[in-house]
Design a protein around this motif. Sequence first.
Motif, PDB file in Angstrom:
ATOM      1  N   LEU A   1       0.824  -1.210   0.000  1.00  0.00           N
ATOM      2  CA  LEU A   1       0.000   0.000   0.000  1.00  0.00           C
ATOM      3  C   LEU A   1       0.857   1.258   0.000  1.00  0.00           C
ATOM      4  O   LEU A   1       0.484   2.273  -0.599  1.00  0.00           O
ATOM      5  N   ARG A   2       2.016   1.182   0.661  1.00  0.00           N
ATOM      6  CA  ARG A   2       2.930   2.325   0.608  1.00  0.00           C
ATOM      7  C   ARG A   2       3.471   2.519  -0.811  1.00  0.00           C
ATOM      8  O   ARG A   2       3.703   3.648  -1.244  1.00  0.00           O
ATOM      9  N   MET A   3       3.662   1.427  -1.528  1.00  0.00           N
ATOM     10  CA  MET A   3       4.080   1.520  -2.928  1.00  0.00           C
ATOM     11  C   MET A   3       3.068   2.344  -3.726  1.00  0.00           C
ATOM     12  O   MET A   3       3.436   3.240  -4.499  1.00  0.00           O
ATOM     13  N   ILE A   4       1.786   2.042  -3.523  1.00  0.00           N
ATOM     14  CA  ILE A   4       0.731   2.777  -4.219  1.00  0.00           C
ATOM     15  C   ILE A   4       0.744   4.244  -3.806  1.00  0.00           C
ATOM     16  O   ILE A   4       0.626   5.149  -4.647  1.00  0.00           O
ATOM     17  N   LYS A   5       0.911   4.475  -2.521  1.00  0.00           N
ATOM     18  CA  LYS A   5       0.917   5.857  -2.021  1.00  0.00           C
ATOM     19  C   LYS A   5       2.082   6.655  -2.594  1.00  0.00           C
ATOM     20  O   LYS A   5       1.902   7.770  -3.097  1.00  0.00           O
ATOM     21  N   TYR A   6       3.300   6.105  -2.532  1.00  0.00           N
ATOM     22  CA  TYR A   6       4.476   6.828  -3.026  1.00  0.00           C
ATOM     23  C   TYR A   6       4.359   7.102  -4.525  1.00  0.00           C
ATOM     24  O   TYR A   6       4.671   8.205  -4.989  1.00  0.00           O
TER      25      TYR A   6
ATOM     26  N   ASP B   1       9.448  -5.396 -12.414  1.00  0.00           N
ATOM     27  CA  ASP B   1       9.539  -6.541 -11.505  1.00  0.00           C
ATOM     28  C   ASP B   1       8.899  -6.231 -10.163  1.00  0.00           C
ATOM     29  O   ASP B   1       8.257  -7.101  -9.556  1.00  0.00           O
ATOM     30  N   THR B   2       9.088  -4.995  -9.696  1.00  0.00           N
ATOM     31  CA  THR B   2       8.481  -4.581  -8.431  1.00  0.00           C
ATOM     32  C   THR B   2       6.967  -4.629  -8.537  1.00  0.00           C
ATOM     33  O   THR B   2       6.272  -5.113  -7.636  1.00  0.00           O
ATOM     34  N   PHE B   3       6.436  -4.142  -9.664  1.00  0.00           N
ATOM     35  CA  PHE B   3       4.989  -4.135  -9.870  1.00  0.00           C
ATOM     36  C   PHE B   3       4.435  -5.560  -9.911  1.00  0.00           C
ATOM     37  O   PHE B   3       3.423  -5.865  -9.271  1.00  0.00           O
ATOM     38  N   LEU B   4       5.102  -6.440 -10.642  1.00  0.00           N
ATOM     39  CA  LEU B   4       4.645  -7.819 -10.745  1.00  0.00           C
ATOM     40  C   LEU B   4       4.696  -8.515  -9.387  1.00  0.00           C
ATOM     41  O   LEU B   4       3.771  -9.253  -9.023  1.00  0.00           O
ATOM     42  N   HIS B   5       5.763  -8.254  -8.662  1.00  0.00           N
ATOM     43  CA  HIS B   5       5.893  -8.843  -7.330  1.00  0.00           C
ATOM     44  C   HIS B   5       4.772  -8.359  -6.420  1.00  0.00           C
ATOM     45  O   HIS B   5       4.173  -9.127  -5.662  1.00  0.00           O
ATOM     46  N   ALA B   6       4.469  -7.065  -6.494  1.00  0.00           N
ATOM     47  CA  ALA B   6       3.390  -6.506  -5.678  1.00  0.00           C
ATOM     48  C   ALA B   6       2.048  -7.131  -6.054  1.00  0.00           C
ATOM     49  O   ALA B   6       1.248  -7.509  -5.181  1.00  0.00           O
ATOM     50  N   LYS B   7       1.800  -7.258  -7.342  1.00  0.00           N
ATOM     51  CA  LYS B   7       0.529  -7.815  -7.807  1.00  0.00           C
ATOM     52  C   LYS B   7       0.347  -9.248  -7.314  1.00  0.00           C
ATOM     53  O   LYS B   7      -0.740  -9.637  -6.862  1.00  0.00           O
TER      54      LYS B   7
ATOM     55  N   LEU C   1      -3.274   7.245 -10.100  1.00  0.00           N
ATOM     56  CA  LEU C   1      -3.658   6.258  -9.092  1.00  0.00           C
ATOM     57  C   LEU C   1      -4.618   5.231  -9.686  1.00  0.00           C
ATOM     58  O   LEU C   1      -4.477   4.021  -9.454  1.00  0.00           O
ATOM     59  N   GLY C   2      -5.580   5.716 -10.440  1.00  0.00           N
ATOM     60  CA  GLY C   2      -6.554   4.810 -11.046  1.00  0.00           C
ATOM     61  C   GLY C   2      -5.899   3.792 -11.968  1.00  0.00           C
ATOM     62  O   GLY C   2      -6.277   2.610 -11.985  1.00  0.00           O
ATOM     63  N   LYS C   3      -4.891   4.238 -12.714  1.00  0.00           N
ATOM     64  CA  LYS C   3      -4.176   3.342 -13.624  1.00  0.00           C
ATOM     65  C   LYS C   3      -3.434   2.257 -12.830  1.00  0.00           C
ATOM     66  O   LYS C   3      -3.439   1.076 -13.203  1.00  0.00           O
ATOM     67  N   ILE C   4      -2.817   2.660 -11.718  1.00  0.00           N
ATOM     68  CA  ILE C   4      -2.090   1.705 -10.884  1.00  0.00           C
ATOM     69  C   ILE C   4      -3.045   0.657 -10.320  1.00  0.00           C
ATOM     70  O   ILE C   4      -2.794  -0.555 -10.398  1.00  0.00           O
ATOM     71  N   ILE C   5      -4.164   1.117  -9.763  1.00  0.00           N
ATOM     72  CA  ILE C   5      -5.133   0.208  -9.158  1.00  0.00           C
ATOM     73  C   ILE C   5      -5.727  -0.727 -10.201  1.00  0.00           C
ATOM     74  O   ILE C   5      -5.900  -1.937  -9.970  1.00  0.00           O
ATOM     75  N   ASP C   6      -6.005  -0.182 -11.371  1.00  0.00           N
ATOM     76  CA  ASP C   6      -6.589  -0.997 -12.438  1.00  0.00           C
ATOM     77  C   ASP C   6      -5.617  -2.096 -12.880  1.00  0.00           C
ATOM     78  O   ASP C   6      -6.007  -3.256 -13.056  1.00  0.00           O
ATOM     79  N   GLU C   7      -4.342  -1.739 -13.032  1.00  0.00           N
ATOM     80  CA  GLU C   7      -3.351  -2.719 -13.504  1.00  0.00           C
ATOM     81  C   GLU C   7      -3.005  -3.737 -12.430  1.00  0.00           C
ATOM     82  O   GLU C   7      -2.605  -4.866 -12.745  1.00  0.00           O
ATOM     83  N   LEU C   8      -3.157  -3.357 -11.157  1.00  0.00           N
ATOM     84  CA  LEU C   8      -2.938  -4.314 -10.077  1.00  0.00           C
ATOM     85  C   LEU C   8      -4.087  -5.310  -9.954  1.00  0.00           C
ATOM     86  O   LEU C   8      -3.931  -6.371  -9.361  1.00  0.00           O
TER      87      LEU C   8
ATOM     88  N   TYR D   1     -14.139   5.418  -3.719  1.00  0.00           N
ATOM     89  CA  TYR D   1     -13.623   6.772  -3.448  1.00  0.00           C
ATOM     90  C   TYR D   1     -12.775   7.268  -4.605  1.00  0.00           C
ATOM     91  O   TYR D   1     -12.836   8.438  -4.993  1.00  0.00           O
ATOM     92  N   ILE D   2     -11.946   6.364  -5.127  1.00  0.00           N
ATOM     93  CA  ILE D   2     -11.073   6.793  -6.228  1.00  0.00           C
ATOM     94  C   ILE D   2     -11.729   6.540  -7.593  1.00  0.00           C
ATOM     95  O   ILE D   2     -11.102   6.733  -8.632  1.00  0.00           O
ATOM     96  N   GLN D   3     -12.995   6.044  -7.548  1.00  0.00           N
ATOM     97  CA  GLN D   3     -13.816   5.890  -8.749  1.00  0.00           C
ATOM     98  C   GLN D   3     -13.152   5.042  -9.815  1.00  0.00           C
ATOM     99  O   GLN D   3     -12.964   5.455 -10.955  1.00  0.00           O
ATOM    100  N   ILE D   4     -12.800   3.844  -9.400  1.00  0.00           N
ATOM    101  CA  ILE D   4     -12.232   2.886 -10.369  1.00  0.00           C
ATOM    102  C   ILE D   4     -13.386   2.153 -11.048  1.00  0.00           C
ATOM    103  O   ILE D   4     -14.228   1.606 -10.369  1.00  0.00           O
TER     104      ILE D   4
END
Length: 255
Positions: free
Chosen positions: A169-174, A185-191, A224-231, A252-255
Amino acid sequence: MENLTKKIHVPDILVALSDKMSTLNAPLYIVGGYVRNTLLGTDPLDIDICAKLTIDELLPILNQLNIKVAYSNTKMGTLKLRYNNLSFEYATLRYEDYKKMGARTPHMVQFVDDIKIDAMRRDFTINALYYDIKNEKIIDNVGGLKDLEEKLLVEVEHDTLDYDATRLLRMIKYATLYNLSIEDDTFLHAKNNLPLLNELSKDTLETALCDIMSIVCDKNKKHLGKIIDELSIDTVEFKTEFLPLINDFLNYIQI
């Protein structure tokens, strides 16, 4: 290792503390968000400091400088410090080992005297930059300076995201707050690790989600929406008790 000679603002009391610690061959470093934000040109956050001295070794010096201890955790080697209207968090340099994924709390902590080892327990490379107060230079053992320049969020090690789900979640925030791209690789690992969010307490999850929602604005909402959608967070099988929190967050973020 990369060093960057750069003077950043340091409160006088920390300069005084650094001077005293240097006589014990114990350099004092500022680490984490304060260094990162200074380099980004944004408002610095609370100051985290670290050195090789244990709590027992540090206390006499703190008393000499009239720095008060507000909280201590002997096992983790951490102190919350107060000096007039300033506050700092101190940590003894340490190595951590975890028994299982999602544990959050290490089962073994070993104090060390090498910031290279300490850097490996950090979450992302841009948060593993150390400012040597005495020598006025930034020390980078993990490529954080390059990643910061390229506005890239990269986990420090391949298992960085395995042991503390709040890091996801901190990854998403930062990434949202500082308009960062997340390394592939970080994104895939997080997903792949999103189910670890079920290891959190409900209060911890709620706090972390609210922390993200608090920084959402028109400028960063699309990113943010793009990150959440791809995750694909909406496809994760969450605990039933977590579903209202997750749904409120997504709405809240209207995904």
